[in-house]
Structures are given as C-alpha cells and as structure tokens.
Design a protein around this motif. Structure first.
Motif, PDB file in Angstrom:
ATOM      1  N   GLY A 184       0.819  -1.209   0.000  1.00 47.01           N
ATOM      2  CA  GLY A 184       0.000   0.000   0.000  1.00 47.01           C
ATOM      3  C   GLY A 184       0.848   1.252   0.000  1.00 47.01           C
ATOM      4  N   LEU A 185       1.634   1.441  -1.063  1.00 43.79           N
ATOM      5  CA  LEU A 185       2.582   2.549  -1.143  1.00 43.79           C
ATOM      6  C   LEU A 185       1.842   3.830  -1.500  1.00 43.79           C
ATOM      7  N   GLY A 186       1.310   4.477  -0.480  1.00 40.64           N
ATOM      8  CA  GLY A 186       0.597   5.730  -0.665  1.00 40.64           C
ATOM      9  C   GLY A 186       1.187   6.833   0.185  1.00 40.64           C
ATOM     10  N   ALA A 187       0.523   7.971   0.184  1.00 37.03           N
ATOM     11  CA  ALA A 187       1.027   9.131   0.910  1.00 37.03           C
ATOM     12  C   ALA A 187       1.085   8.884   2.415  1.00 37.03           C
ATOM     13  N   PHE A 188       0.039   8.238   2.966  1.00 41.84           N
ATOM     14  CA  PHE A 188       0.037   8.041   4.414  1.00 41.84           C
ATOM     15  C   PHE A 188       1.189   7.157   4.865  1.00 41.84           C
ATOM     16  N   HIS A 189       1.436   6.079   4.165  1.00 38.90           N
ATOM     17  CA  HIS A 189       2.566   5.205   4.516  1.00 38.90           C
ATOM     18  C   HIS A 189       3.867   5.993   4.552  1.00 38.90           C
ATOM     19  N   ARG A 190       4.058   6.861   3.597  1.00 42.42           N
ATOM     20  CA  ARG A 190       5.325   7.602   3.518  1.00 42.42           C
ATOM     21  C   ARG A 190       5.405   8.723   4.551  1.00 42.42           C
ATOM     22  N   ALA A 191       4.234   9.225   4.984  1.00 41.12           N
ATOM     23  CA  ALA A 191       4.232  10.266   6.024  1.00 41.12           C
ATOM     24  C   ALA A 191       4.259   9.677   7.423  1.00 41.12           C
ATOM     25  N   HIS A 192       4.006   8.381   7.537  1.00 42.62           N
ATOM     26  CA  HIS A 192       3.860   7.769   8.857  1.00 42.62           C
ATOM     27  C   HIS A 192       4.901   6.685   9.105  1.00 42.62           C
ATOM     28  N   GLN A 193       4.694   5.478   8.605  1.00 41.05           N
ATOM     29  CA  GLN A 193       5.586   4.372   8.953  1.00 41.05           C
ATOM     30  C   GLN A 193       7.032   4.608   8.480  1.00 41.05           C
ATOM     31  N   VAL A 194       7.200   5.107   7.255  1.00 45.19           N
ATOM     32  CA  VAL A 194       8.559   5.343   6.751  1.00 45.19           C
ATOM     33  C   VAL A 194       9.223   6.473   7.537  1.00 45.19           C
ATOM     34  N   TRP A 195       8.465   7.522   7.817  1.00 44.42           N
ATOM     35  CA  TRP A 195       8.995   8.653   8.590  1.00 44.42           C
ATOM     36  C   TRP A 195       9.393   8.220   9.998  1.00 44.42           C
TER      37      TRP A 195
ATOM     38  N   ALA B 197      13.687   6.551  13.877  1.00 48.14           N
ATOM     39  CA  ALA B 197      13.981   5.567  14.923  1.00 48.14           C
ATOM     40  C   ALA B 197      15.280   4.817  14.709  1.00 48.14           C
ATOM     41  N   ASP B 198      15.550   4.393  13.466  1.00 50.17           N
ATOM     42  CA  ASP B 198      16.651   3.445  13.254  1.00 50.17           C
ATOM     43  C   ASP B 198      17.087   3.471  11.797  1.00 50.17           C
ATOM     44  N   ALA B 199      18.275   3.991  11.522  1.00 48.73           N
ATOM     45  CA  ALA B 199      18.774   4.140  10.153  1.00 48.73           C
ATOM     46  C   ALA B 199      19.162   2.816   9.520  1.00 48.73           C
ATOM     47  N   ASN B 200      19.161   1.731  10.280  1.00 48.86           N
ATOM     48  CA  ASN B 200      19.606   0.436   9.760  1.00 48.86           C
ATOM     49  C   ASN B 200      18.462  -0.420   9.213  1.00 48.86           C
ATOM     50  N   TRP B 201      17.262   0.148   9.163  1.00 44.48           N
ATOM     51  CA  TRP B 201      16.104  -0.588   8.668  1.00 44.48           C
ATOM     52  C   TRP B 201      15.574   0.112   7.424  1.00 44.48           C
ATOM     53  N   GLY B 202      15.551  -0.604   6.308  1.00 39.99           N
ATOM     54  CA  GLY B 202      15.027  -0.056   5.070  1.00 39.99           C
ATOM     55  C   GLY B 202      13.703  -0.696   4.696  1.00 39.99           C
ATOM     56  N   TYR B 203      12.850   0.077   4.037  1.00 41.30           N
ATOM     57  CA  TYR B 203      11.542  -0.384   3.582  1.00 41.30           C
ATOM     58  C   TYR B 203      11.560  -0.712   2.096  1.00 41.30           C
TER      59      TYR B 203
ATOM     60  N   PRO C 124      10.327  21.172   5.072  1.00 46.95           N
ATOM     61  CA  PRO C 124      10.631  20.021   4.207  1.00 46.95           C
ATOM     62  C   PRO C 124      11.714  19.129   4.814  1.00 46.95           C
ATOM     63  N   GLU C 125      11.545  17.816   4.653  1.00 46.46           N
ATOM     64  CA  GLU C 125      12.489  16.839   5.202  1.00 46.46           C
ATOM     65  C   GLU C 125      12.716  15.741   4.168  1.00 46.46           C
ATOM     66  N   LEU C 126      13.981  15.425   3.898  1.00 47.45           N
ATOM     67  CA  LEU C 126      14.311  14.377   2.939  1.00 47.45           C
ATOM     68  C   LEU C 126      14.185  13.013   3.621  1.00 47.45           C
ATOM     69  N   ILE C 127      13.385  12.129   3.051  1.00 45.46           N
ATOM     70  CA  ILE C 127      13.151  10.802   3.613  1.00 45.46           C
ATOM     71  C   ILE C 127      13.903   9.773   2.770  1.00 45.46           C
ATOM     72  N   SER C 128      14.706   8.944   3.452  1.00 44.21           N
ATOM     73  CA  SER C 128      15.567   7.999   2.729  1.00 44.21           C
ATOM     74  C   SER C 128      15.383   6.543   3.164  1.00 44.21           C
ATOM     75  N   SER C 129      14.447   6.267   4.073  1.00 50.96           N
ATOM     76  CA  SER C 129      14.272   4.893   4.567  1.00 50.96           C
ATOM     77  C   SER C 129      13.457   4.008   3.634  1.00 50.96           C
ATOM     78  N   LEU C 130      12.833   4.616   2.623  1.00 50.57           N
ATOM     79  CA  LEU C 130      12.168   3.825   1.589  1.00 50.57           C
ATOM     80  C   LEU C 130      13.222   3.517   0.522  1.00 50.57           C
ATOM     81  N   VAL C 131      13.729   2.301   0.523  1.00 50.26           N
ATOM     82  CA  VAL C 131      14.889   1.987  -0.319  1.00 50.26           C
ATOM     83  C   VAL C 131      14.510   1.221  -1.578  1.00 50.26           C
ATOM     84  N   GLU C 132      13.254   0.806  -1.678  1.00 48.22           N
ATOM     85  CA  GLU C 132      12.816   0.055  -2.847  1.00 48.22           C
ATOM     86  C   GLU C 132      11.326   0.288  -3.038  1.00 48.22           C
ATOM     87  N   ALA C 133      10.940   0.787  -4.221  1.00 49.36           N
ATOM     88  CA  ALA C 133       9.534   1.019  -4.555  1.00 49.36           C
ATOM     89  C   ALA C 133       9.148   0.067  -5.674  1.00 49.36           C
ATOM     90  N   GLN C 134       8.140  -0.747  -5.414  1.00 53.39           N
ATOM     91  CA  GLN C 134       7.762  -1.790  -6.363  1.00 53.39           C
ATOM     92  C   GLN C 134       6.287  -1.670  -6.751  1.00 53.39           C
TER      93      GLN C 134
END
Length: 454
Positions: free
Chosen positions: A24-35, A40-46, A79-89
């Motif tokens: 469910g790669l939508g706006a809420f996921h990217r504003a919430h769980q990925v953020w 919380a932890d830079a060693n976990w990628g989505y 504005p904040e750059l989000i980098s924890s989403l490492v793969e979009a499918q």
C-alpha cells in the motif's frame, strides 16, 4: 535549474538493507511508517509495494526511493528528505514480494490497504463471496502455492509469501495492519488464516505457530498530493521531486503485539507500545475517523469541499460534537484523555494549510461507516440511548449516496442495487448493517433524517 532527486545528487550513503516490507505505497505510509522508521533506526530499510497502479513506484524508482515530506503548519512549511524507503515496487511484482518475505532478515510486513482491502464479511471473516478472493483461492489451490503469481488480494499475496518463508525455513515474521480498523490485528490474522486454511492446512498451522499480527492505532492527517506541492518543494529544496508528500505536524503510532524476528527501535521516535490497545483504537476510529466520515458526507451535502471548510460550519460542527459526545460514553479507559484529544482534533481540522478534500475521505463509505458510525450507534442503543449523532452520520452517508450519480466504493454494486429498490434508504442502511435495518424504530428515524438532509 533544479537538480534531479537521487542518492548521488543528495550526497547520501548506500541505502539500508531491506528489513521491512509494506503493501500500500501511498502518501500516508510515507508520512507515517517510513517517517517513524527513519527517525527511529537508520539500519532498517523499507521495500514498499503499490496498491494497484504502478504510478507511485514509477515516480519513486528513478529517485532511489527518496522523497520530500513537507510538514505544513500555520507557521509555514518544513521540508524533510526521507531515505528509509529503499525500494519502490509495483503491486504486480508479486515475485519480488515473495522473495522478500522468504528472506530471513525481513522481519515485519506492514499494511495500508484501506478497510476494503481486507475483503472481510460483516462478521470479520474472509469474504469468500468476493470475486477477487474467490480468484485467489482458486489460484492458490490449483498450484499448491507454487507457480502462479496472478494474485489479486493482499491476503492472497501474503499467503504466497508466507508459504515461501516456510519453505525457506526462516523464522517467524510480524504482519501488522496500519489501517483504520478496530481490532486490525485479529482481523488481519482472520483474512490471512481464512485463506491459508482453505489451501494448505500445514501452512495455516505454521502461520498460527510462528507469525504474529500486532494491532495498531495510527494517526496523521495526510491529504492527497497536489501538483502545486512539486513546485513548492523545488523552490524550497532545489530538487526536482516527483513524489513529495504533505502532512500535518501531529503524528501518533500505538502498537500492541510481538515481533518474532525483531523490529526497528520505533520507541526512539515516539511510538507507544501498550498491552491493551482496544480503547486507543476506538478513540482514533470513532473520534477522528468517525468525524471525518460525518464531515465528508454532511459537509458535501452543505456545499463544502474540505475538512477546514466543514468544521467551520457551525451546523456541521454541532453534529461532530454530538457524535463525539456519544463516542465518549464508551471511551473510559485510563490515559485516553478524550477531552484533550477532542480539542487537538479541532485544532488539526482547522489547520488552513492542510487541504484535506472531503471527496477523498468519502471514498469506500460503505466499509468505513460500518466500522465508524455503526458501532457507536449500536453501543448507544445498547445503553438505552437513541444515538442521534451516529444516526445522523449514517443518514448523511445515505443521502450523499442517493444524490451521487457514480459512487466511488468497492461495494458499489451492492450500493447501486440498493438505490434501485422501492425503499432505497432502508436498503442502503442494510448495506451497512442488517440488524439496524431490521430495527423499525431506528430505521424509521434514519429514513426521516435522510429526507431532511436530501
């Protein structure tokens, strides 16, 4: 000239390994769980998969999954750059989903597929009469969970992935709904197990033993992205970002449950872990989401386009307050602070720079109202009270549906059939809840309200 957004141009190091998967790669996921995960932890990628269209994965892949999250308040934009989403499918890449779910280092699968995406019947069980569910049952049964990847439902894809994880002899995994559904953990388990039990008894037993389904209460108003945001982000950051997200300052995430393969240290970002989430779920579902649905239908009937417009209409606000009064009768657990939560909601709704369109909220009302207004009304009736606020919300949905030529709803066929009947308001009430429709006193009351609103 702006610079294309990618890891190289942003001078970022290599991405974190994929340890989280999302449907469910939508706006809420990217504003919430990925953020939250980035904080919380830079060693976990989505690795996140779209719901249907490949539009978002197509936009994010050239950007290496990077995007700008714009927190918008009355004081301006942050504005904040989000980098924890490492793969979009894309949703269609079920092969990659199955591969990831079989990977032992992948520990958590999260879901934002909307209430309708769970394909649940009124009693919370898997709706086997649904065409997509029936298709997946046939596909999974015919190939004994091997071969075909033509799956339509989230539950079907998860069962396929879990079969691969079992075959790989990997440890258990957590599958966690982040949708606005009361008891979303047990309901997710019901959908997944309901399908697995039909196609492979051994797999179903393994799921029961090794897979957990944490429950969550999530909260952050995140409107759909408008084209103007792209220009704003370019002016603010210098990057050409084709997939920015706008959100409000407020954010909340409450979780109950276990994570057998580990999880990010989400508590470092403010996530609350509790032993009993039920009342927190209801507070969010009945107060925030319940009033959103009420405003979506009543607000549009009164000519409003956004939440901010609706809440500043004294008529709409009075009905929101009445709905909240009724919900509060059944939100009594320690620590809920319902009065404070209500005050914060008014402030959030009035935020003039968060353009939250009522038409967007109104989508899939048949499922949403069944989980928002209906439980409040039933609780009030059981307590010997009329539940006028919840009844008005249901009536507003019916009046809106009757006055809308093309309803955007996954249950549109049921709705259209009900609209053709002689007593369409009663039939539409039955689409939400047959018990309420059979209650002559309440059905008469709701039909009267529909007439007044139409």
């Amino acid at each position: 000239m702006s610079t294309p957004l990618n890891r190289k141009n942003a001078a970022l190091p290599d991405s974190a390994p994929v340890r989280l998967v999302h449907l469910g790669l939508g706006a809420f996921h990217r504003a919430h769980q990925v953020w939250y995960t980035q904080k919380a932890d830079a060693n976990w990628g989505y690795a996140s998969f779209t719901g249907r269209s490949a539009k978002m994965s197509d936009a994010l892949t050239p950007q290496d999954g990077l995007y700008t999250l714009v927190t918008r308040s009355g004081d301006g934009d942050s504005p904040e750059l989000i980098s924890s989403l490492v793969e979009a499918q894309p949703a269609a890449n079920v092969a990659r989903l199955v591969e990831l779910m079989a990977d032992p280092q992948v520990a958590v699968v999260t879901l934002t597929i909307t209430e309708a995406g769970y394909h649940l019947a009124a009693d919370g069980s898997l709706d086997e009469s649904n065409a997509d569910v029936a298709s997946d049952l046939a596909a999974l049964a015919s190939d004994s969970l091997e071969g075909s990847l033509e799956l339509k439902t989230a539950a079907g894809k998860l069962v396929k992935g879990l079969a691969a994880r079992k075959a790989a002899e990997a440890d258990g995994i957590a599958i966690m709904s982040c949708d606005n559904i009361a008891e979303n953990g047990p309901l997710t388990a019901g959908a997944v197990l309901g399908l697995a039990e039909k196609v492979d008894a051994d797999l179903a037993a393994w799921i029961k033993e090794t897979v957990t389904f944490p429950s969550t209460s999530i909260d952050r108003i995140t409107p759909a992205t408008e084209d103007s945001l792209i220009a704003d982000v370019e002016a603010q950051t210098g990057f050409q970002d084709n997939a920015p997200v706008v959100t409000e300052p407020f954010a909340s995430w409450i979780i109950e449950g276990e994570f057998p393969a580990g999880r990010p240290n989400w508590e470092n970002a403010g996530v609350e872990f509790v032993s009993d989430i039920e009342q927190f779920e209801r507070r969010k579902l009945w107060l925030l989401n319940g009033s959103h649905s009420l405003m979506a239908y009543l607000g549009q009937l009164r000519g409003h386009a956004t939440v901010a417009d609706a809440i500043n209409d004294s008529n709409v606000r009075s009905h929101v307050e009445a709905l909240w009064d009724e919900a509060a009768n059944h939100l009594t657990a320690e620590g809920l602070n319902v009065p404070g939560y209500r005050r914060s909601l008014i402030e959030r709704f009035e935020n003039p720079r968060i353009v939250h369109n009522l038409a967007q909220i109104a989508i899939d009302g048949a499922t949403k109202q069944r989980m928002r207004a209906v439980p409040i009304l039933k609780a009030e009736l059981a307590a010997g009270r009329p539940g006028n606020g919840a009844a008005l919300s249901i009536a507003a949905w019916i009046a809106y549906v009757l006055g809308t030529e093309e309803v955007r709803d996954t249950r549109a066929s049921e709705i259209e059939e009900a609209k053709l009947l002689d007593d369409a308001p009663l039939a539409l009430l039955g689409v939400l809840d047959s018990e309420l429709a059979s209650n002559e006193v309440i059905s008469t009351h709701i039909k009267k309200l529909v007439t007044e609103l139409s």
